[in-house]
Write a protein that holds these residues in place. Structure first.
Motif, PDB file in Angstrom:
ATOM      1  N   ALA A 371       0.833  -1.205   0.000  1.00 47.86           N
ATOM      2  CA  ALA A 371       0.000   0.000   0.000  1.00 47.86           C
ATOM      3  C   ALA A 371       0.863   1.249   0.000  1.00 47.86           C
ATOM      4  N   LEU A 372       1.951   1.225   0.766  1.00 47.96           N
ATOM      5  CA  LEU A 372       2.849   2.378   0.813  1.00 47.96           C
ATOM      6  C   LEU A 372       3.529   2.591  -0.529  1.00 47.96           C
ATOM      7  N   ASP A 374       2.505   1.697  -3.492  1.00 49.60           N
ATOM      8  CA  ASP A 374       1.518   2.199  -4.450  1.00 49.60           C
ATOM      9  C   ASP A 374       1.287   3.696  -4.255  1.00 49.60           C
ATOM     10  N   SER A 375       1.194   4.116  -2.986  1.00 50.69           N
ATOM     11  CA  SER A 375       0.933   5.519  -2.694  1.00 50.69           C
ATOM     12  C   SER A 375       2.086   6.405  -3.145  1.00 50.69           C
ATOM     13  N   GLU A 378       2.218   6.599  -6.960  1.00 51.60           N
ATOM     14  CA  GLU A 378       1.186   7.493  -7.487  1.00 51.60           C
ATOM     15  C   GLU A 378       1.557   8.953  -7.293  1.00 51.60           C
ATOM     16  N   ALA A 379       2.120   9.250  -6.130  1.00 55.55           N
ATOM     17  CA  ALA A 379       2.465  10.644  -5.842  1.00 55.55           C
ATOM     18  C   ALA A 379       3.661  11.111  -6.657  1.00 55.55           C
ATOM     19  N   ILE A 390      -0.938  15.633  -3.968  1.00 53.72           N
ATOM     20  CA  ILE A 390      -0.419  14.705  -2.972  1.00 53.72           C
ATOM     21  C   ILE A 390       1.092  14.874  -2.830  1.00 53.72           C
ATOM     22  N   TYR A 426      -1.156   8.633   6.302  1.00 53.98           N
ATOM     23  CA  TYR A 426      -1.652   8.964   4.972  1.00 53.98           C
ATOM     24  C   TYR A 426      -2.738  10.041   5.051  1.00 53.98           C
ATOM     25  N   LEU A 461      -7.670   9.674  -4.273  1.00 58.01           N
ATOM     26  CA  LEU A 461      -6.514   8.884  -3.866  1.00 58.01           C
ATOM     27  C   LEU A 461      -6.632   8.454  -2.407  1.00 58.01           C
ATOM     28  N   ALA A 462      -7.020   9.376  -1.531  1.00 60.51           N
ATOM     29  CA  ALA A 462      -7.151   9.033  -0.119  1.00 60.51           C
ATOM     30  C   ALA A 462      -8.203   7.960   0.085  1.00 60.51           C
ATOM     31  N   THR A 464      -9.128   5.671  -2.013  1.00 63.86           N
ATOM     32  CA  THR A 464      -8.576   4.402  -2.474  1.00 63.86           C
ATOM     33  C   THR A 464      -7.710   3.776  -1.399  1.00 63.86           C
ATOM     34  N   LYS A 465      -6.877   4.593  -0.757  1.00 64.43           N
ATOM     35  CA  LYS A 465      -5.963   4.054   0.237  1.00 64.43           C
ATOM     36  C   LYS A 465      -6.681   3.613   1.501  1.00 64.43           C
TER      37      LYS A 465
END
Length: 480
Positions: A371-372, A374-375, A378-379, A390, A426, A461-462, A464-465
């Motif tokens: 998850a991290l 991916d985040s 994306e950013a 982001i 996040y 985005l948030a 989704t996470k």
């Protein structure tokens, strides 16, 4: 060894490990150390004779470096040129004089430094170390073509090589054969791999950096760049510089080098840009390409089967967590072997209960790590206004206090695995996005339409996470 110098191969082992890279070698060493009575046998098999030519992982967080130290690899790697590293430095375009510095030494209770090493050096040293272990047989140049089954239980492997076919039975098969694992495919484990793009790697000697012992993440180009040391020879450092490229390559062959010079080099610090341009122009550092994948973590165990390292899930390499996860997998599976060290030799060394406990421990790390990654991906690479928002908010979050930098680095370095911590940090970043979106600004520079797009993108985005973290929590709580 037989008369031809090849290792003598039995028809049965306690454990067969497929893949003699970082995770496979670490696991073999860890299992051999767990077998203090030297009653067990371990076969490690790899397709390549010698080191694989593929460009692969080289940066290891402190928790992984500690595993290497505990297993007796660390000193040998340093003697071969590996470099102790201090953490990360993240630089935005146009802000080279004000980077964010994330130091490993700031994480309470952790080893203060990680390790970075040329991948070929890493594998060569680890394989040589394994050859000193009485319980381990290393077999190179053989391909796994099938698995032996007893009902639903995996109980062996079928290998082919230049000398014919081998059918080897065992109590446990371990897939340590990477992202495109053959064993995973043969076992029918779901494979949800997605190709994200490519990483182009270049080796540069003697580059000048303000933070030469950190992994330098440099933003501003078409994708993030990463520069870190990989070897030390007579005091001089050699660096790996990587460029993140999309799935549809913008250029190939010699044109790719020219593309990198035009599209990425303007965002590098001057001295480093000069070294890289020189390497690309003069072909001092051959460009290497490796695909980048996202593989949502599949089930890490099945009867008679365990997955470790990238075979058990992988993410974009921007967080450099893959190597550390492979080492942690080796640590936790070997811990289960130590628990059963006194079980009679005619009983399975690692039984179903051992695999269940290993999977629970594995799942506490991998989903959070993914998850991290991916985040961050994306950013750092996202081109939409939400991703840019982001990214800007992430820098503001890091600069808002030491606690924020420490927590985010602990997550990044696999030192923190609790999903609630990931979610809390996040959401703090998302708060920075929303706060900046509604902050007073001159309408000509930041019109309302752009603000709304940023808010919508950030909220998307948030959201989704939040869903991802819910899945992470379930992976740690679900029954097995």
């Amino acid at each position: 060894m037989n008369a031809e110098g090849h290792p003598a191969i039995a028809d049965r082992y306690d454990v067969v490990i497929v893949g003699a890279g970082l995770a496979g070698c670490a696991l073999a060493q860890a299992l051999a150390r767990a077998d203090q009575r030297r009653r067990r046998s371990i076969l490690v098999v790899d397709l390549h004779r010698g080191v694989s030519p593929r460009f692969s992982g080289e940066f290891i967080h402190p928790r992984g470096a500690q595993v290497l130290d505990d297993l007796g690899f660390y000193n040998r790697l340093v003697a071969a040129g590996a470099v102790d590293v201090d953490g990360f430095v993240v630089t935005q375009s146009g802000e080279q004089d004000d980077p964010v510095v994330l130091d490993y030494a700031s994480i309470p209770g952790e080893r203060p430094r990680g390790l970075s090493v040329h991948h070929k050096t890493l594998v060569r040293v680890m394989r040589q170390t394994l050859r000193d272990r009485e319980q381990v047989t290393l077999l190179e140049g053989w391909r796994v073509v099938d698995l032996l089954r007893d009902g639903e239980r995996t109980c062996g492997v079928v290998l082919t090589g230049t000398e014919g076919e081998l059918r080897i039975r065992c109590d446990l098969v371990v897939a340590a054969d990477g992202k495109a694992s053959t064993v995973r495919k043969l076992a029918g484990v779901p494979d949800g791999r997605q190709t994200l793009g490519f990483t182009a790697g270049l080796e540069v000697t003697g580059a000048k950096l303000r933070h030469p012992l950190h992994a330098n993440v440099i933003l501003g180009g078409p994708g993030p760049m990463l520069c870190y040391p990989i070897s030390r020879d007579d005091g001089q450092l050699s660096f790996r510089l990587t460029f993140d490229l999309p799935h549809a390559l913008p250029a190939k062959g010699a044109d790719l080098s020219r593309y990198l010079i035009d599209a990425f080099l303007p965002y590098l610090p001057g001295p480093l840009a000069e070294s890289v341009a020189d390497a690309l122009h003069r072909h001092k550092g051959p460009l290497e390409l490796a695909p980048t994948f996202n593989l949502p973590a599949p089930p890490a165990t099945a009867p008679g089967l365990a997955l470790v390292g990238d075979a058990a899930g992988c993410s974009h390499p921007i967080t450099a967590s893959g190597m550390t996860m492979g080492l942690l997998d080796a640590k936790y599976l070997a811990r289960e072997a130590r628990r059963r060290a006194d079980v009679s030799a005619d009983q399975p060394w690692l039984d179903d209960g051992s695999l269940r406990r290993y999977r629970i421990e594995h799942d506490r790390y991998v989903p959070t790590r993914q998850a991290l990654a991916d985040s961050i991906f994306e950013a750092f690479r996202g081109e939409g206004e939400g991703a840019r928002g982001i990214r800007r908010a992430l820098f503001r979050y890091w600069r808002s206090g030491e606690r924020q930098r420490v927590r985010s680095l602990a997550l990044l370095a696999c030192a923190e695995r609790r999903p609630r911590i990931f979610l809390a940090e996040y959401l703090k970043t998302a708060h920075h996005v929303l706060a900046s979106s509604f902050a007073p600004r001159h309408a000509l520079h930041f019109p309302v339409s752009d603000r709304l797009r940023q808010v919508q993108g950030a909220v998307g985005l948030a959201g989704t996470k939040v869903g991802v973290v819910a899945q992470v929590a379930w992976s740690q709580l679900r029954p097995f």
